[in-house]
Scaffold this active site. Sequence first.
Site, PDB file in Angstrom:
ATOM      1  N   GLU A  54       0.795  -1.223   0.000  1.00  0.00           N
ATOM      2  CA  GLU A  54       0.000   0.000   0.000  1.00  0.00           C
ATOM      3  C   GLU A  54       0.831   1.280   0.000  1.00  0.00           C
ATOM      4  O   GLU A  54       0.349   2.314  -0.458  1.00  0.00           O
ATOM      5  CB  GLU A  54      -0.938   0.003   1.224  1.00  0.00           C
ATOM      6  N   SER A  84     -51.990 -30.007  33.483  1.00  0.00           N
ATOM      7  CA  SER A  84     -51.584 -31.041  34.445  1.00  0.00           C
ATOM      8  C   SER A  84     -50.137 -30.936  34.900  1.00  0.00           C
ATOM      9  O   SER A  84     -49.703 -31.721  35.756  1.00  0.00           O
ATOM     10  CB  SER A  84     -51.825 -32.431  33.838  1.00  0.00           C
TER      11      SER A  84
END
Length: 763
Positions: free
Chosen positions: A186, A462
């Site tokens: 770069e 239940s």
Amino acid sequence: MTVLSRTGAALRVLWRWLRIPFLLGLGLAIGFLVPYLLYLDREVRSRFDDLSWQFPSRVYARPLELVRGMPMNAAALAAELDAARYVDEAAASTPGTFHRDGERYTVSRREFIYLDGRERARRIALTLAQGRVAALADADSGAALERVRLDPARIATLYGQSQQDRRVVALGEVPPLLVAGLQAVEDRDFKHHHGVNLAAIARAAWANLAAGRLVQGGSTLTQQLVKNLFLDRSQTLARKLNEALIALIIEARYDKRRILDAYINEVFLGQQGAQAVHGFAAASEFYFGRELRTLGTSEIALLIGLVQGPSLYDPRRNPSGALARRNVVLGVLRDTGLIDAATCSAAQAQPIGIAARAVLPRDRYPAFLDLVRRQLTQDYAGAALSDAGLAIHTTLAPAAQALGEAAITQTLAGLGRRGDDIEAALVVTGARDGEVRALIGSRDVDAPGFNRALDALRPIGSLVKPFVNLVALAQPQRYSLATLLDDSPIDLPQRGGGRWQPRNDDGQVHGQVLAVDALVHSWNLATINLGQRIGVERVRGFLESFGLERNINPNPSLLLGATELSPFDVARLYQYLAADGHALPLRAVRGVLDAQGRPLTRYTLRSGAGDYTTAARLVTWAMQQVAVVGTAHAINDAGLGWLHAAGKTGTSDSQRDAWFAGFSGDTLAVAWFGRDDNRPTTLFGATGGLRVWIELMRRLPTEPLAVPTDGIEEVVVNAATGQRSSAACSGTRVLPFATGYGPLEEESCPLDRVKAWLGVGER
């Protein structure tokens, strides 16, 4: 007049014409440019002198702790490794890789920091056999291990306002090849320029002109840093001038090392939706699931290549472009002498691998993360959770979560059209520790929104019956599993008028029955009889003692589950039974570390005193019979009898809710099916929630349930009367009692039965 004189005269004339514009321009420059440069300098110093970022907090599953002899199978281990982003590699030499050879696995664990300290990278060898970890050893030394942890899966990210995923590292922690390679690719003149490189700009312009497209950039690393820190990404002349000016100021004020340090942590390297990946350390985790310092040559080259265009070379969307760009970078590293030709060739031959499947975990398990947030907000403000870079270690078990999701999806698919519009919720916890291992709040398991596991208040049916029995059995001098109950029609006045006339689900009445049979077969009338004898208010008080913060129905209909709780509430109740009669808070978080890996909070196990342990064991024993011959006999029918699981089905009025809650030796799971509009599902607990439970436990490694026998004695009783009897008599069964509270007087049985049993009189 000489030529020199004529030139001088011409310049004087020109100066008379240009003097005023020049002086005006100079004044403008001094009056505007200098203050502007001073403004820029102040802004740069303000940002750079105290360079700081918002850090998202990372949320982790619990680390998989492998113990020799523990339950484990290939499917569960695969789910754990996949969640932690382990990749299959033949040698399993790189942290974050594994290899399977039949039932033998080699796992290369990553280094990680947990609540009790740092765990170094390590290669582990383990062998599975008959559903267990048969062998466990260090793969390098061969030394046997009793237990070892794998690094936890990252399951979510909590962001602040910035929506940026970032992990800051010092320049000294970055691989030297990345630092040198970044400059080689770069900005080769980085060490020599002063922020702007005119020669590089000229070279880039010529290269782009020759290629007819953008192939090279002329910006320095300093200019790129300016783009990330100070400016937008527009291509206007004003922005380019600002970029150059700020780059010159930065170079004038700060050394190259400081600039590189900021660049390494700030550069933009990827995007997932609104979430941006900044810095090489975060990119390493995003693309490879590993720490930056563990990356190899090809991986470093891929990250460097992304700098030029994170979107253009995204390996997820453009794997061929990313591969080509990576190989170009490798060529530059070779040409500049950073790597040799052999290393370059080997790296170029490698595939992109896991980078093509990169993902940022964010609300990966939305229902579970909802619970985590709720529990953490008791100790942490919202901003502290999202901006402080915390490491939040949860209790989630990726295998339990994945298998639970599959169980819901498979069960709903098996219902065909009956499954349309039916919603689901599932809560899975550790039976002995109360840790929430999985939480699902919708049939669409990945969908955020209404969390039915936590917030859907539904009649539990239940499921309440074991607690009616427990309240009774806590008085062993009066009640036992052999207590006779009246299962006959009931007709009670209701508050506000009307009559309450409940029925058994089978439409039958059964007369005098043992309490254990009433629970096993879920007979409503006998349960109401028991509840009225002990008092509805006692049952209500016991349920309220769990601190559910719900309105518990004070009427007799409570005895049949006419009270609304969430699946999470139900799990809190059943955790009491699964934990052998000890109240355990359900926790989703084990602890929190700060950004430096130091412990902030640790949530430890706090259990109740266990006042009704014996009663809980008796109820659990009865619930084990539910899974053999009762309403949940499908467990035994499915080949899971070896689990000796305890459980209870639950169905609300008109089959609007189909529940099942059950536990093995180490896992509790509560499953619910219902419709958001409260229409009937046509399902019972045995055909809804129980199916999910069976599908989960069929695949999840788990231990069988062994009910402790301390405080319990077994007595032979007459199956019809519940009185002590002789094993020589017919019609007897063995039932557990609280020690010292079994029936004392033994019934006699007809002599001919004794003779028949002894064989007396037979020829």
